[in-house]
Design an enzyme around this catalytic site. Structure first.
Site, PDB file in Angstrom:
ATOM      1  N   GLY A 234      35.688 -20.847  31.560  1.00 47.20           N
ATOM      2  CA  GLY A 234      37.066 -21.045  32.001  1.00 47.20           C
ATOM      3  C   GLY A 234      37.944 -21.826  31.042  1.00 47.20           C
ATOM      4  O   GLY A 234      39.158 -21.897  31.253  1.00 47.20           O
ATOM      5  N   ARG A 314      42.564  -5.113  27.717  1.00 39.69           N
ATOM      6  CA  ARG A 314      43.191  -6.183  28.505  1.00 39.69           C
ATOM      7  C   ARG A 314      44.655  -5.938  28.870  1.00 39.69           C
ATOM      8  O   ARG A 314      45.049  -6.175  30.012  1.00 39.69           O
ATOM      9  CB  ARG A 314      43.050  -7.537  27.788  1.00 39.69           C
ATOM     10  CG  ARG A 314      41.584  -7.953  27.531  1.00 39.69           C
ATOM     11  CD  ARG A 314      41.442  -9.350  26.962  1.00 39.69           C
ATOM     12  NE  ARG A 314      41.647 -10.355  27.971  1.00 39.69           N
ATOM     13  CZ  ARG A 314      42.722 -11.087  28.080  1.00 39.69           C
ATOM     14  NH1 ARG A 314      43.699 -10.984  27.196  1.00 39.69           N
ATOM     15  NH2 ARG A 314      42.846 -11.961  29.056  1.00 39.69           N
ATOM     16  N   CYS A 344      46.313   9.534  26.103  1.00 39.11           N
ATOM     17  CA  CYS A 344      47.219  10.252  27.014  1.00 39.11           C
ATOM     18  C   CYS A 344      47.287   9.595  28.381  1.00 39.11           C
ATOM     19  O   CYS A 344      46.837  10.152  29.389  1.00 39.11           O
ATOM     20  CB  CYS A 344      46.770  11.703  27.144  1.00 39.11           C
ATOM     21  SG  CYS A 344      46.757  12.516  25.560  1.00 39.11           S
TER      22      CYS A 344
HETATM   23  N1  LLP Z   1      30.107 -17.592  33.179  1.00 36.78           N
HETATM   24  C1  LLP Z   1      30.170 -16.550  34.020  1.00 36.78           C
HETATM   25  C2  LLP Z   1      29.197 -16.419  35.101  1.00 36.78           C
HETATM   26  C3  LLP Z   1      31.178 -15.575  33.842  1.00 36.78           C
HETATM   27  O1  LLP Z   1      31.244 -14.554  34.672  1.00 36.78           O
HETATM   28  C4  LLP Z   1      32.098 -15.724  32.769  1.00 36.78           C
HETATM   29  C5  LLP Z   1      33.166 -14.753  32.588  1.00 36.78           C
HETATM   30  C6  LLP Z   1      31.964 -16.814  31.906  1.00 36.78           C
HETATM   31  C7  LLP Z   1      30.954 -17.738  32.143  1.00 36.78           C
HETATM   32  C8  LLP Z   1      32.854 -17.042  30.707  1.00 36.78           C
HETATM   33  O2  LLP Z   1      34.156 -17.295  31.079  1.00 36.78           O
HETATM   34  P1  LLP Z   1      35.259 -17.765  30.015  1.00 36.78           P
HETATM   35  O3  LLP Z   1      34.852 -19.079  29.433  1.00 36.78           O
HETATM   36  O4  LLP Z   1      35.363 -16.747  28.963  1.00 36.78           O
HETATM   37  O5  LLP Z   1      36.483 -17.915  30.817  1.00 36.78           O
HETATM   38  N2  LLP Z   1      37.738  -9.856  31.228  1.00 36.78           N
HETATM   39  C9  LLP Z   1      38.546 -11.014  31.579  1.00 36.78           C
HETATM   40  C10 LLP Z   1      37.706 -12.254  31.776  1.00 36.78           C
HETATM   41  C11 LLP Z   1      36.616 -12.059  32.811  1.00 36.78           C
HETATM   42  C12 LLP Z   1      35.723 -13.250  32.940  1.00 36.78           C
HETATM   43  C13 LLP Z   1      34.389 -12.816  33.393  1.00 36.78           C
HETATM   44  N3  LLP Z   1      33.430 -13.872  33.475  1.00 36.78           N
HETATM   45  C14 LLP Z   1      39.605 -11.199  30.496  1.00 36.78           C
HETATM   46  O6  LLP Z   1      39.668 -10.393  29.585  1.00 36.78           O
HETATM   47  O7  LLP Z   1      40.402 -12.138  30.569  1.00 36.78           O
END
Ligand code: LLP
Length: 442
Positions: A234, A314, A344
């Site tokens: 996050g 995205r 397309c």
């Molecule tokens: N841990 C778990 C269990 C997760 O599901 C995720 C991401 C992370 C860690 C890593 O999160 P981060 O630090 O990158 O926020 N496709 C979306 C983001 C989906 C996040 C999925 N889970 C985007 O492109 O913004």
């Protein structure tokens, strides 16, 4: 990335050299930036709480070369699937260096997850009896849905709260650990992943407090020593120019302060503090080098590039913003235009109205920023447009780390039944064979 005399460099490699050597579109990652991001974050959290470790959520960018950089820096792996556990194994990581955080698992997932011997992180207490049918995990945690989530990518990536499919409801957490303890499991952790891309340090304090109030009671009542508490990922990055960066030191300080306060309040043996980010490590270290192929003047001017919705999902999926630079033209006056890919679908028209250099022309090279996380990993084939190449840069060196897909990717795993190879339908046996013909004549 930097711009020097109008030319764009990714580390010390000109974007033009990438385009000429590997073609376009190509994902490019800066090794030094990934290391800097990791070290900055680790320094901040270790300073605030000594027993701290990062796992890397490999889903965001699963190229082994990139993952090896983070492994060298000391990261473990957060795996969302059995195949991601196998990717971790390719890195030489297993056991307590890997956590399996899948959701809605099949029996096969469970069996293979158990056999791999990694930390099992269950998304639902109902999974426990299914896991126990196959064996007893050595080290177990539950993914808690603490009742609140947040995201800067809209509701799309808010991974906790009442609207999310993830995690154990707070009211079920006590019984979940009680059942695991009764089953003879002896080593425990706790986990959550409430949101993605947050740049407000206060959020991290808030969610830590939520989780610790749930887990603290469990520890106290069930006499469980949690060996780790994992706050998920996050950690956010700015996507739009001018947006503030996350103050990582402030986030670390706030998290550590509330963490220690709650450890004392619930009289817990101090657990290891963990996080498993991805975007913060690789997001701003990744770029797409693409090319302008055609320009249309119609209702508005539309710049047609090869950065398609299937190259970078995205914007079409989340309405996400990605900044675009034009090689050789960044100091030109700007004019609002649209920009699209070659697919397309109108969601491929992913920039509707943005001031870009007025002289932008066919053949120009564009560089799309912040594409390192959830970029290549979410790319797909569509319209016969295939997955791009990936390149790693390190100073003035560049390395191909994944080949561009070729036409064979469209036919490799496809089987055409023999009867469809004939010149026409009539030349083969009709469906149902003789039987159905007979029925027709009756
Ligand atoms: N841990 C778990 C269990 C997760 O599901 C995720 C991401 C992370 C860690 C890593 O999160 P981060 O630090 O990158 O926020 N496709 C979306 C983001 C989906 C996040 C999925 N889970 C985007 O492109 O913004």
């Amino acid at each position: 990335m930097r711009i020097e005399n109008q030319a764009i460099f990714i580390e010390d490699v000109p974007a033009r050299v990438i385009a000429e050597t590997y073609g376009t579109p190509t994902y490019v990652y800066e090794e030094n930036r990934i290391r800097d991001n990791f070290r900055r974050a680790l320094r901040a959290f270790r300073r605030a709480y000594k027993d701290f470790r990062f796992f890397y959520a490999i889903k965001a960018c699963n190229n082994l070369a990139v993952a090896h950089i983070l492994r060298q820096e000391g990261a473990g792996i957060d795996a969302a699937s059995v195949n991601e556990i196998l990717l971790a194994r390719e890195l030489g990581l297993g056991g307590e260096d890997v956590m399996f955080s899948g959701n809605f698992l099949s029996d096969d997932d469970i069996r293979q997850g158990l056999e791999s011997g990694v930390i099992f992180n269950l998304d639902d207490p109902a999974l426990l009896p299914r896991v126990l049918k196959f064996g007893k995990p050595k080290f177990l945690s539950f993914r808690v849905n603490p009742g609140y989530g947040q995201s800067e990518v809209g509701d799309f990536v808010t991974n906790a709260g009442p609207g999310a499919k993830f995690g154990v409801h707070p009211d079920q957490v006590m019984d979940a650990y009680r059942a695991a303890k009764a089953a003879g499991i002896t080593r425990f952790g706790a986990h959550m992943m409430p949101g993605s891309c947050i740049r407000d340090p206060e959020y991290f304090r808030f969610i830590t407090r939520l989780l610790m109030d749930i887990i603290g009671k469990v520890g106290r009542e069930l006499q469980i020593n949690f060996e780790f508490i994992d706050l998920g990922g996050g950690l956010g990055i700015p996507y739009k120019p001018g947006d503030a960066t996350l103050d990582i030191d402030a986030a670390a300080d706030m998290v550590a302060a509330i963490f220690q306060e709650k450890i004392a309040e619930y009289n817990l043996k101090p657990p290891r503090l963990m996080m498993e980010p991805a975007r913060y490590f690789v997001g701003d270290a990744g770029f797409i080098v693409g090319r302008v192929h055609a320009i249309k003047d119609s209702y508005k001017r539309i710049i047609g590039t090869d950065v398609n919705m299937n190259t970078l999902a995205r914007p079409a999926m989340y309405g996400a913003y990605h900044h675009i630079y034009v090689d050789g033209r960044e100091s030109e006056p700007r004019q609002p235009v649209g920009l699209c890919g070659q697919v397309c679908e109108n969601t491929d028209f992913w920039v509707k109205d943005r001031p870009l250099p007025a002289g932008i022309a066919e053949g120009d090279i564009i560089v799309v920023e912040n594409a390192g996380a959830y970029g290549y990993a979410m790319s797909y084939q569509y319209n016969g447009r295939l997955k791009p190449a990936e390149v790693l840069v390190r100073g003035d060196q560049h390395f191909l780390i994944r080949e561009r897909e070729g036409f064979d990717a469209l036919v490799r795993n496809v089987h055409v039944p023999e009867h469809l190879r004939n010149s026409s339908a009539g030349a083969g046996t009709p469906p149902g064979g003789k039987k159905s013909r007979k029925r027709a004549s009756n």
